[in-house]
Motif scaffolding. Structure first.
Motif, PDB file in Angstrom:
ATOM      1  N   GLU A 196       0.816  -1.215   0.000  1.00  0.00           N
ATOM      2  CA  GLU A 196       0.000   0.000   0.000  1.00  0.00           C
ATOM      3  C   GLU A 196       0.851   1.266   0.000  1.00  0.00           C
ATOM      4  O   GLU A 196       0.333   2.366   0.110  1.00  0.00           O
ATOM      5  CB  GLU A 196      -0.911  -0.001   1.220  1.00  0.00           C
ATOM      6  CG  GLU A 196      -1.937  -1.117   1.176  1.00  0.00           C
ATOM      7  CD  GLU A 196      -2.839  -1.116   2.399  1.00  0.00           C
ATOM      8  OE1 GLU A 196      -2.746  -0.184   3.214  1.00  0.00           O
ATOM      9  OE2 GLU A 196      -3.627  -2.052   2.520  1.00  0.00           O
ATOM     10  N   ILE A 197       2.169   1.118  -0.153  1.00  0.00           N
ATOM     11  CA  ILE A 197       3.086   2.253  -0.110  1.00  0.00           C
ATOM     12  C   ILE A 197       3.454   2.662  -1.532  1.00  0.00           C
ATOM     13  O   ILE A 197       3.874   1.834  -2.333  1.00  0.00           O
ATOM     14  CB  ILE A 197       4.380   1.887   0.649  1.00  0.00           C
ATOM     15  CG1 ILE A 197       4.053   1.444   2.063  1.00  0.00           C
ATOM     16  CG2 ILE A 197       5.348   3.054   0.651  1.00  0.00           C
ATOM     17  CD1 ILE A 197       5.229   0.800   2.762  1.00  0.00           C
ATOM     18  N   THR A 198       3.305   3.946  -1.833  1.00  0.00           N
ATOM     19  CA  THR A 198       3.772   4.455  -3.118  1.00  0.00           C
ATOM     20  C   THR A 198       5.236   4.810  -2.947  1.00  0.00           C
ATOM     21  O   THR A 198       5.589   5.758  -2.254  1.00  0.00           O
ATOM     22  CB  THR A 198       2.966   5.690  -3.552  1.00  0.00           C
ATOM     23  OG1 THR A 198       1.596   5.321  -3.638  1.00  0.00           O
ATOM     24  CG2 THR A 198       3.440   6.192  -4.905  1.00  0.00           C
ATOM     25  N   ALA A 199       6.098   4.005  -3.575  1.00  0.00           N
ATOM     26  CA  ALA A 199       7.541   4.185  -3.430  1.00  0.00           C
ATOM     27  C   ALA A 199       8.054   5.336  -4.279  1.00  0.00           C
ATOM     28  O   ALA A 199       8.919   6.093  -3.852  1.00  0.00           O
ATOM     29  CB  ALA A 199       8.264   2.895  -3.816  1.00  0.00           C
ATOM     30  N   GLY A 200       7.533   5.459  -5.493  1.00  0.00           N
ATOM     31  CA  GLY A 200       7.999   6.510  -6.380  1.00  0.00           C
ATOM     32  C   GLY A 200       7.491   6.303  -7.787  1.00  0.00           C
ATOM     33  O   GLY A 200       6.517   5.587  -8.009  1.00  0.00           O
TER      34      GLY A 200
ATOM     35  N   LEU B 157      17.190   5.547  -3.215  1.00  0.00           N
ATOM     36  CA  LEU B 157      17.108   5.126  -4.621  1.00  0.00           C
ATOM     37  C   LEU B 157      16.838   6.307  -5.552  1.00  0.00           C
ATOM     38  O   LEU B 157      16.892   6.162  -6.770  1.00  0.00           O
ATOM     39  CB  LEU B 157      15.975   4.099  -4.792  1.00  0.00           C
ATOM     40  CG  LEU B 157      16.108   2.796  -4.024  1.00  0.00           C
ATOM     41  CD1 LEU B 157      14.846   1.962  -4.182  1.00  0.00           C
ATOM     42  CD2 LEU B 157      17.321   2.023  -4.485  1.00  0.00           C
ATOM     43  N   ASP B 158      16.538   7.468  -4.976  1.00  0.00           N
ATOM     44  CA  ASP B 158      16.156   8.635  -5.769  1.00  0.00           C
ATOM     45  C   ASP B 158      17.245   9.008  -6.770  1.00  0.00           C
ATOM     46  O   ASP B 158      18.415   9.144  -6.417  1.00  0.00           O
ATOM     47  CB  ASP B 158      15.873   9.817  -4.847  1.00  0.00           C
ATOM     48  CG  ASP B 158      15.186  10.952  -5.570  1.00  0.00           C
ATOM     49  OD1 ASP B 158      14.143  10.691  -6.192  1.00  0.00           O
ATOM     50  OD2 ASP B 158      15.693  12.081  -5.522  1.00  0.00           O
ATOM     51  N   GLY B 159      16.845   9.131  -8.030  1.00  0.00           N
ATOM     52  CA  GLY B 159      17.774   9.516  -9.087  1.00  0.00           C
ATOM     53  C   GLY B 159      18.524   8.359  -9.716  1.00  0.00           C
ATOM     54  O   GLY B 159      19.265   8.550 -10.677  1.00  0.00           O
TER      55      GLY B 159
ATOM     56  N   ALA C 194      14.208  -3.216  -6.601  1.00  0.00           N
ATOM     57  CA  ALA C 194      15.076  -2.470  -5.685  1.00  0.00           C
ATOM     58  C   ALA C 194      14.253  -1.848  -4.560  1.00  0.00           C
ATOM     59  O   ALA C 194      14.665  -1.875  -3.398  1.00  0.00           O
ATOM     60  CB  ALA C 194      15.846  -1.396  -6.450  1.00  0.00           C
ATOM     61  N   ALA C 195      13.092  -1.315  -4.884  1.00  0.00           N
ATOM     62  CA  ALA C 195      12.222  -0.731  -3.858  1.00  0.00           C
ATOM     63  C   ALA C 195      11.710  -1.814  -2.914  1.00  0.00           C
ATOM     64  O   ALA C 195      11.670  -1.620  -1.694  1.00  0.00           O
ATOM     65  CB  ALA C 195      11.061   0.005  -4.512  1.00  0.00           C
TER      66      ALA C 195
END
Length: 98
Positions: free
Chosen positions: A38-42, A63-65, A77-78
């Protein structure tokens, strides 16, 4: 002073974009929202021959970018990051050897 309103006449209409001039999604496809449970990772946004991950929650800022080959790799990866933060399951009873 500039006005926020445009001076339009009744003959002015909205111009539609020519579909032939619109860029097609690359091999990575359109941008995809990555959700883990239920989590929006990106979001994974196509870039060159891969996708760039942009985090939407602090847990995924590491993990951003990052550039991944596919959106599926970004999702893995998330998911791995969630597992790493979850640690061992504490709701299981650990048995001792006699």
């Amino acid at each position: 002073m500039h006005s926020l309103f445009a001076d339009l006449t009744p003959g002015d209409g909205l111009k539609t974009a020519d579909p032939a001039s619109m860029p097609l999604p690359g091999p990575a496809g359109p941008p995809r929202v990555i959700e883990i449970g239920e989590i929006t990772a990106g979001i994974a946004v196509p870039e060159g021959r891969g996708v760039r991950f942009f985090s939407s929650a602090r847990d995924f800022d590491g993990l951003d970018g990052t550039l991944f080959r596919t959106a599926e790799q970004a999702t893995r990866a998330a998911r791995d990051r969630v597992r790493a933060h979850a640690g061992p399951r504490r709701d299981r009873v650990q048995l001792r050897r006699a």
